[in-house]
Design a protein around this motif. Sequence first.
Motif, PDB file in Angstrom:
ATOM      1  N   PRO A   1       0.808  -1.199   0.055  1.00 29.09           N
ATOM      2  CA  PRO A   1      -0.086  -0.033   0.010  1.00 29.09           C
ATOM      3  C   PRO A   1       0.840   1.161  -0.139  1.00 29.09           C
ATOM      4  O   PRO A   1       0.398   2.218  -0.636  1.00 29.09           O
ATOM      5  CB  PRO A   1      -0.855  -0.013   1.170  1.00 29.09           C
ATOM      6  N   ILE A   2       2.019   1.435   0.515  1.00 29.20           N
ATOM      7  CA  ILE A   2       2.951   2.522   0.590  1.00 29.20           C
ATOM      8  C   ILE A   2       3.476   2.705  -0.722  1.00 29.20           C
ATOM      9  O   ILE A   2       3.454   3.878  -1.391  1.00 29.20           O
ATOM     10  CB  ILE A   2       4.263   2.056   1.616  1.00 29.20           C
ATOM     11  N   LEU A   3       3.667   1.560  -1.445  1.00 25.84           N
ATOM     12  CA  LEU A   3       4.334   1.711  -2.713  1.00 25.84           C
ATOM     13  C   LEU A   3       3.096   2.137  -3.681  1.00 25.84           C
ATOM     14  O   LEU A   3       3.506   3.001  -4.603  1.00 25.84           O
ATOM     15  CB  LEU A   3       4.763   0.290  -3.306  1.00 25.84           C
ATOM     16  N   GLU A   4       2.037   1.935  -3.407  1.00 26.38           N
ATOM     17  CA  GLU A   4       0.918   2.310  -4.249  1.00 26.38           C
ATOM     18  C   GLU A   4       0.574   3.950  -4.158  1.00 26.38           C
ATOM     19  O   GLU A   4       0.323   4.378  -5.155  1.00 26.38           O
ATOM     20  CB  GLU A   4      -0.251   1.380  -3.975  1.00 26.38           C
ATOM     21  N   ARG A   5       0.644   4.028  -3.165  1.00 27.07           N
ATOM     22  CA  ARG A   5       0.086   5.377  -2.607  1.00 27.07           C
ATOM     23  C   ARG A   5       1.092   6.500  -3.209  1.00 27.07           C
ATOM     24  O   ARG A   5       0.874   7.563  -3.585  1.00 27.07           O
ATOM     25  CB  ARG A   5       0.265   5.569  -1.043  1.00 27.07           C
ATOM     26  N   HIS A   6       2.484   5.979  -3.418  1.00 28.67           N
ATOM     27  CA  HIS A   6       3.350   6.827  -3.861  1.00 28.67           C
ATOM     28  C   HIS A   6       3.807   6.570  -5.213  1.00 28.67           C
ATOM     29  O   HIS A   6       4.581   7.245  -6.009  1.00 28.67           O
ATOM     30  CB  HIS A   6       4.932   6.698  -3.123  1.00 28.67           C
ATOM     31  N   LYS A   7       2.909   5.801  -5.970  1.00 28.80           N
ATOM     32  CA  LYS A   7       2.918   5.690  -7.468  1.00 28.80           C
ATOM     33  C   LYS A   7       4.180   5.156  -7.955  1.00 28.80           C
ATOM     34  O   LYS A   7       4.825   5.551  -8.805  1.00 28.80           O
ATOM     35  CB  LYS A   7       2.521   7.081  -8.100  1.00 28.80           C
ATOM     36  N   VAL A   8       4.852   4.096  -7.156  1.00 24.51           N
ATOM     37  CA  VAL A   8       6.006   3.372  -7.735  1.00 24.51           C
ATOM     38  C   VAL A   8       5.675   2.741  -9.094  1.00 24.51           C
ATOM     39  O   VAL A   8       4.877   2.227  -9.310  1.00 24.51           O
ATOM     40  CB  VAL A   8       6.498   2.283  -6.739  1.00 24.51           C
ATOM     41  N   ASP A   9       6.894   2.923 -10.008  1.00 26.23           N
ATOM     42  CA  ASP A   9       6.627   2.401 -11.439  1.00 26.23           C
ATOM     43  C   ASP A   9       6.714   1.027 -11.352  1.00 26.23           C
ATOM     44  O   ASP A   9       6.152   0.264 -12.189  1.00 26.23           O
ATOM     45  CB  ASP A   9       7.786   3.125 -12.220  1.00 26.23           C
ATOM     46  N   LEU A  10       7.829   0.525 -10.538  1.00 25.96           N
ATOM     47  CA  LEU A  10       7.960  -0.947 -10.800  1.00 25.96           C
ATOM     48  C   LEU A  10       8.811  -1.439  -9.643  1.00 25.96           C
ATOM     49  O   LEU A  10       9.578  -0.711  -8.917  1.00 25.96           O
ATOM     50  CB  LEU A  10       9.221  -0.877 -11.975  1.00 25.96           C
TER      51      LEU A  10
END
Length: 405
Positions: free
Chosen positions: A315-324
């Motif tokens: 969820p943290i990666l999704e919230r900060h719009k991680v590409d890959l």
Amino acid sequence: MTSKTRLSFFLASIGAAIAVAAFLIWLLGLEGSRGLGAWGWNRIYIAIAVAGVLPLVLSLITLFWRKTEMAKPATVIGIVAIVLSVIVSAGILITWGEIVTRAHRVSKPVPALNLVDPSKGILPAGPVDESGQQVLRISLSSDPHWSADTANAEARSAILRAIYREEPRRDAFFILGDNVQMGMNDAEWKAEAMELSSALGSIPIRPLLGNHDAIIDGQYHYKAYFFPPRLSSDSGSPYYYSIDAGPAVIVVLDLLWGAEEFGAKQRSWLEKTLAAIPSGKRIIVLSHCFFASSGYMDGAYPWYDHEGMLTQVAPILERHKVDLVVQGHNHYMELLERNGVTYATIGVMGGKPDPEPTHVSPWSKWFLQGSYGWLDLDVTAKGITLNFRDTTTAVVHSAYIPATR
């Protein structure tokens, strides 16, 4: 039995309990030990704790068992308590000493390697894109398992030779953990470092720590070979950090068996790091343990779509719009997409191939089992090109992730 004798039994058992407690605190403080516990070692930890508590319980019985008619049984119990105390204390000290001595034995000299220093970043040296900006060109693989009887050394060497021959030269090569089979064995680390030094020449490399690398106190060898004191990171840790890399920021996480190492300190650092990355930069996260993944049941444990990783970290990666997210641990090649984040599994650097999956992840877009290889990434401000390659250097799958932030 005199009060003085009872007290001596009690003090001996206290000493054994303290030795066991200190050993367990030290052991559980090592990288990967908590995750190892979740995958079956909790029974061993509990057995060690019981061994430390049992003499104390027996000595307490004798300490408060004062009736004259019960003196003989109390004496027998007391003798058993003190014998167990001596055995437990000696066993713990010998085991502790053997682990530390073996895990901290590093043969000199350590092979010279061109290591990526996270604090200095990666400067792209390859071609430019249509806007005149340098393209970041990195290669990644995972789970070589140097010295494992089941590992394919020929495939591993073929991958290294192919990466070395790529033109223009790759800006860096990342190994996403499980470098060796048993982290406490110096010979395995030495073999890896020597082959990397001879096969890759001056190509910058950055190995990560994996769960096999951490066994037991293997972190000492990891730091000796791949994160010596001359290197530093923005987190202050050799296990998780960010690397500025031209059009991208590479974020390395310390996730070995799962989310067990993802404590408050790493979580806070990750949130701040991702929030500070400029919108024009691509975000590439590297993790040994997989997030979304196809897989199988490893005994009683599901080796796929990792619940702890998906609920605590994703969820943290999704919230900060991680590409890959590039991940290892599973010995497959796979491309997945979940909640706007692309995941690439690349645990195919020579470790024994995992079996055909009995569970296909609902987020899987492409999957390959039974092949060895690596992943090439070409990164610009506009997006990321992925090329999965096998040991023949053939591209077995390609994908493109356009910039969304």
